[in-house]
Design an enzyme around this catalytic site. Structure first.
Site, PDB file in Angstrom:
ATOM      1  N   GLY A 186       0.711  -1.140   0.050  1.00  0.00           N
ATOM      2  CA  GLY A 186      -0.028  -0.099   0.004  1.00  0.00           C
ATOM      3  C   GLY A 186       0.854   1.056  -0.165  1.00  0.00           C
ATOM      4  O   GLY A 186       1.906   1.504  -0.825  1.00  0.00           O
ATOM      5  N   GLY A 187       0.648   2.145   1.085  1.00  0.00           N
ATOM      6  CA  GLY A 187       1.293   3.235   0.877  1.00  0.00           C
ATOM      7  C   GLY A 187       2.751   3.213   1.180  1.00  0.00           C
ATOM      8  O   GLY A 187       3.289   4.353   0.794  1.00  0.00           O
ATOM      9  N   ALA A 216      19.260   7.132 -32.927  1.00  0.00           N
ATOM     10  CA  ALA A 216      20.080   6.674 -31.432  1.00  0.00           C
ATOM     11  C   ALA A 216      21.554   7.455 -31.424  1.00  0.00           C
ATOM     12  O   ALA A 216      22.107   7.707 -30.299  1.00  0.00           O
ATOM     13  CB  ALA A 216      20.263   5.070 -31.447  1.00  0.00           C
TER      14      ALA A 216
HETATM   15  C1  HXC Z   1      -1.563  -2.485  12.105  1.00  0.00           C
HETATM   16  C2  HXC Z   1      -0.538  -4.136  11.227  1.00  0.00           C
HETATM   17  C3  HXC Z   1      -0.437  -3.623  10.023  1.00  0.00           C
HETATM   18  C4  HXC Z   1      -1.116  -2.613   9.569  1.00  0.00           C
HETATM   19  C5  HXC Z   1       0.464  -5.558  10.036  1.00  0.00           C
HETATM   20  N1  HXC Z   1       0.072  -5.558  11.367  1.00  0.00           N
HETATM   21  N2  HXC Z   1      -0.009  -4.691   9.159  1.00  0.00           N
HETATM   22  N3  HXC Z   1      -1.018  -3.550  12.231  1.00  0.00           N
HETATM   23  N4  HXC Z   1      -1.815  -1.850  10.559  1.00  0.00           N
HETATM   24  N5  HXC Z   1      -1.316  -2.157   8.320  1.00  0.00           N
HETATM   25  C6  HXC Z   1       0.523  -6.102  12.523  1.00  0.00           C
HETATM   26  C7  HXC Z   1      -0.232  -7.428  12.776  1.00  0.00           C
HETATM   27  O1  HXC Z   1      -1.484  -7.073  13.115  1.00  0.00           O
HETATM   28  C8  HXC Z   1       0.590  -8.188  13.524  1.00  0.00           C
HETATM   29  O2  HXC Z   1       0.389  -7.793  14.847  1.00  0.00           O
HETATM   30  C9  HXC Z   1       2.062  -7.589  13.160  1.00  0.00           C
HETATM   31  O3  HXC Z   1       1.849  -6.403  12.454  1.00  0.00           O
HETATM   32  C10 HXC Z   1       2.687  -8.411  12.202  1.00  0.00           C
HETATM   33  O4  HXC Z   1       2.062  -8.680  11.077  1.00  0.00           O
HETATM   34  P1  HXC Z   1       1.559 -10.485  10.558  1.00  0.00           P
HETATM   35  O5  HXC Z   1       0.592 -10.157   9.680  1.00  0.00           O
HETATM   36  O6  HXC Z   1       1.500 -11.247  11.607  1.00  0.00           O
HETATM   37  O7  HXC Z   1       3.076 -10.510   9.742  1.00  0.00           O
HETATM   38  P2  HXC Z   1       3.265 -11.357   8.413  1.00  0.00           P
HETATM   39  O8  HXC Z   1       2.677 -12.558   8.478  1.00  0.00           O
HETATM   40  O9  HXC Z   1       4.768 -11.168   8.282  1.00  0.00           O
HETATM   41  O10 HXC Z   1       2.729 -10.316   7.448  1.00  0.00           O
HETATM   42  C11 HXC Z   1       3.160  -9.076   6.962  1.00  0.00           C
HETATM   43  C12 HXC Z   1       1.718  -8.454   6.092  1.00  0.00           C
HETATM   44  C13 HXC Z   1       0.558  -8.355   6.718  1.00  0.00           C
HETATM   45  C14 HXC Z   1       2.119  -9.047   4.837  1.00  0.00           C
HETATM   46  C15 HXC Z   1       2.501  -7.038   6.020  1.00  0.00           C
HETATM   47  O11 HXC Z   1       0.665  -8.095   8.015  1.00  0.00           O
HETATM   48  C16 HXC Z   1      -0.467  -7.646   5.973  1.00  0.00           C
HETATM   49  O12 HXC Z   1      -0.770  -7.973   4.890  1.00  0.00           O
HETATM   50  N6  HXC Z   1      -0.844  -6.484   6.742  1.00  0.00           N
HETATM   51  C17 HXC Z   1      -1.775  -5.314   6.000  1.00  0.00           C
HETATM   52  C18 HXC Z   1      -1.182  -4.828   4.909  1.00  0.00           C
HETATM   53  C19 HXC Z   1      -2.048  -3.741   4.285  1.00  0.00           C
HETATM   54  O13 HXC Z   1      -3.100  -4.087   3.849  1.00  0.00           O
HETATM   55  N7  HXC Z   1      -1.764  -2.571   4.785  1.00  0.00           N
HETATM   56  C20 HXC Z   1      -2.784  -1.457   4.375  1.00  0.00           C
HETATM   57  C21 HXC Z   1      -2.463  -0.990   3.110  1.00  0.00           C
HETATM   58  S1  HXC Z   1      -3.404   0.388   2.607  1.00  0.00           S
HETATM   59  P3  HXC Z   1       0.720  -8.757  16.222  1.00  0.00           P
HETATM   60  O14 HXC Z   1       0.330  -7.959  17.257  1.00  0.00           O
HETATM   61  O15 HXC Z   1       0.113  -9.865  15.872  1.00  0.00           O
HETATM   62  O16 HXC Z   1       2.254  -8.694  16.242  1.00  0.00           O
HETATM   63  C22 HXC Z   1      -2.435   1.707   2.831  1.00  0.00           C
HETATM   64  C23 HXC Z   1      -2.999   2.954   2.291  1.00  0.00           C
HETATM   65  C24 HXC Z   1      -1.833   3.673   1.961  1.00  0.00           C
HETATM   66  O17 HXC Z   1      -1.223   1.572   2.838  1.00  0.00           O
HETATM   67  C25 HXC Z   1      -2.214   4.467   0.535  1.00  0.00           C
HETATM   68  C26 HXC Z   1      -1.515   5.867   0.361  1.00  0.00           C
HETATM   69  C27 HXC Z   1      -1.147   6.010  -1.200  1.00  0.00           C
END
Ligand code: HXC
Length: 514
Positions: free
Chosen positions: A169-170, A405
């Site tokens: 994402g961001g 070129a």
């Molecule tokens: C809050 C988050 C988080 C998030 C991960 N965590 N992503 N907390 N906000 N975006 C937390 C999890 O809850 C977990 O907490 C810890 O981080 C580790 O995550 P895991 O999932 O256990 O790790 P892993 O299996 O390695 O997977 C990592 C990951 C996955 C691929 C990044 O966590 C994931 O898909 N996260 C969400 C990604 C996402 O969709 N983000 C938003 C994008 S939108 P605990 O407490 O268990 O340790 C965006 C918009 C901006 O960014 C756009 C601007 C242009």
């Protein structure tokens, strides 16, 4: 006082624990260093000074008020690399997956502002799950604050991004605006949306590695400039990169001490170009024959391999090298190689890094695929980038320089300072065969032996045009030099270009064909 100091020390100790022992262990199990360990490897020993260690988030929803960690998922501060200051942020995946909250974003913005105000490079170590989901729009705003600053800082200070974990994402757009992206093989990923969203939207099944792994971005998309085997290699590679760069646009590039050798002649250069002009050779052999020993730092090595880009040194002075690669697709210019070359030329120009352009190019790649993918617009990027560059610019035509070129590859006509050619150079509108088939069509068709006639006309055309002498007569080429004397020539040439200053026309900014 003792009580106060004890309180301070216990808070510092807590901050150092990040998201806790078990999460740190998990990070290590994945083969990744922690955010603090990465800073240790990146910077000179004991040089790091942290800012905002005790910052916490302000979120209260979803029980967040009961889960706070000092630093809020990012370590920020400054230190030195090879004794020169840099600002750095390092996202801590052990705290909410390194996700970006309002407070986390504010910490990054603060060091970005300091980096720009002080003319000091910014290095971001990214390891983040993107926007902190519990904070909603506030974290989106935080990202935009960073993107805006990245854009304003572009061309002012070098901005380097390392992707050292999943960046979704961001988390990908800030690195995309920065100058160089490093990735770590098998532990780092970049994508706007991950495999699950892809499956839902397009019904495509794809792994994270395939969708946005390091090799995907280093070879297919060109998003990544360099891939490292592991975290340590990645951070050491950034340290090496920094030796080629100035601190800001206001500084000249660093110059290492260099004592001129009694002879700078490199006989090996006389032996690289094959006698048969259709035979490939490796342009990287020529690059290393010309520049200071072991100074080549290649970027984008696996992407658009028909053009080679990277930094090097001549007599200790950093230069940016752009070179056609006859060993890959005959060194032809196409969409990807034009984009790759253009962005690098613009970086070098923004940061006062002189350019060296090595030319062996049969022309632009023809075909529907290229036209539909806008070879016109993309080829024009390279043309535009060279034309607007005001840094010292030297071209060496090693062999072919055909058609458009020839013009594009830093010709005299578009502002290069010195253009040299080797005796093997062929500078013409097109290759002898194609040219003869067009201009001698009637003679060939009317001949009793058309094949023999074509060969005769081809040879006549080649004698006349497939050489550097017509260009030299016009002054398009300043001198035809023996390959082995190239390095000597460049040492002298760059020395007399060092103070080059030309006034670009006044404008807000140009409109490069993006
Ligand atoms: C809050 C988050 C988080 C998030 C991960 N965590 N992503 N907390 N906000 N975006 C937390 C999890 O809850 C977990 O907490 C810890 O981080 C580790 O995550 P895991 O999932 O256990 O790790 P892993 O299996 O390695 O997977 C990592 C990951 C996955 C691929 C990044 O966590 C994931 O898909 N996260 C969400 C990604 C996402 O969709 N983000 C938003 C994008 S939108 P605990 O407490 O268990 O340790 C965006 C918009 C901006 O960014 C756009 C601007 C242009």
């Amino acid at each position: 006082m003792k009580k106060g100091i004890d309180t301070l020390q216990s808070k510092i100790a807590e901050a150092w624990k990040g998201g806790g022992e078990h999460r740190i262990e998990h990070q290590h199990q994945k083969g990744k260093l922690t955010a603090r360990e990465r800073i240790e490897v990146l910077l000179d020993q004991n040089s790091f000074e942290e800012l905002g260690m005790l910052v916490t988030h302000r979120s209260v929803d979803f029980g967040m008020d009961k889960e706070k960690y000092y630093g809020d998922g990012v370590i920020t501060g400054y230190g030195t690399i090879h004794s020169r200051p840099v600002y750095v942020f390092s996202q801590d995946f052990t705290v909410f997956g390194g996700s970006l909250s309002e407070a986390h974003a504010e910490k990054i913005c603060r060091i970005m502002d300091l980096a720009v105000a002080n003319g000091i490079p910014l290095i971001g170590l990214n390891d983040s799950g993107g926007a902190r989901i519990q904070e909603g729009v506030v974290s989106l705003g935080g990202y935009a604050d960073i993107f805006y600053r990245n854009t304003l800082a572009s061309g002012v200070i070098p901005q380097i991004s390392a992707i050292m974990g999943p960046c979704a994402g961001g988390a990908v757009y800030s690195p995309a605006i920065t100058d160089f992206i490093f990735m770590v093989d098998h532990t780092s990923y970049m994508f706007v949306t991950g495999p699950n969203v892809v499956k839902t939207v397009t019904n495509e099944t794809i792994t994270s590695e395939e969708l946005g792994g390091a090799m995907t971005h280093a070879s297919y998309s060109g998003v990544a400039h360099l891939v490292a085997e592991n975290d340590v290699e990645c951070l050491q590679s950034i340290r090496r990169l920094m030796t080629y760069l100035p601190q800001s646009r206001l500084e000249k590039t660093p110059k290492m001490a260099y004592n001129l050798q009694p002879s700078e002649i490199r006989p090996v250069l006389n032996t690289i170009i094959p006698d048969n002009p259709q035979q490939p050779y490796d342009m990287k052999e020529i690059i290393s024959g010309i520049i200071d020993a072991d100074s080549f730092y290649e970027l984008h090595a696996n992407y658009a391999e028909n053009i080679v880009i990277g930094f090097g040194r001549i007599g200790g002075q950093s230069i940016g090298i752009v070179a056609n690669q006859p060993a890959h697709l005959a060194g032809v210019l196409d969409v990807n190689s034009s984009k790759k070359g253009a962005r690098f030329v613009r970086f070098c120009d923004a940061f006062n890094i002189p350019l060296l352009v090595l030319v062996d190019v049969p022309g632009f790649l023809p075909g529907k695929d290229q036209e539909w993918n806008a070879i016109i617009t993309n080829g024009a990027k390279l043309l535009y980038a060279f034309s607007e560059a005001t840094v010292p610019r030297i071209t060496i035509i090693t062999r072919k320089a055909y058609g458009g070129a020839y013009d594009v590859m830093n010709s005299k006509h578009i502002g290069a300072d010195f253009n040299y050619a080797w005796p093997s150079a062929e500078i013409a509108v097109m290759g002898s065969k194609g040219a003869s088939e067009i201009i001698f069509r009637k003679e060939i068709a009317g001949a009793s032996d058309p094949v023999a006639k074509l060969a005769e006309m081809e040879s006549r055309y080649a004698d006349k045009f497939a050489n550097p002498y017509l260009a030299a007569e016009r002054g398009y080429v300043d001198e035809i030099i023996e390959p082995q004397k190239t390095r000597e020539k460049l040492l002298k040439s760059y020395a007399v270009l060092r103070n080059k200053q030309i006034a670009a026309p006044t404008k807000k900014h140009g409109n490069i064909p993006l």
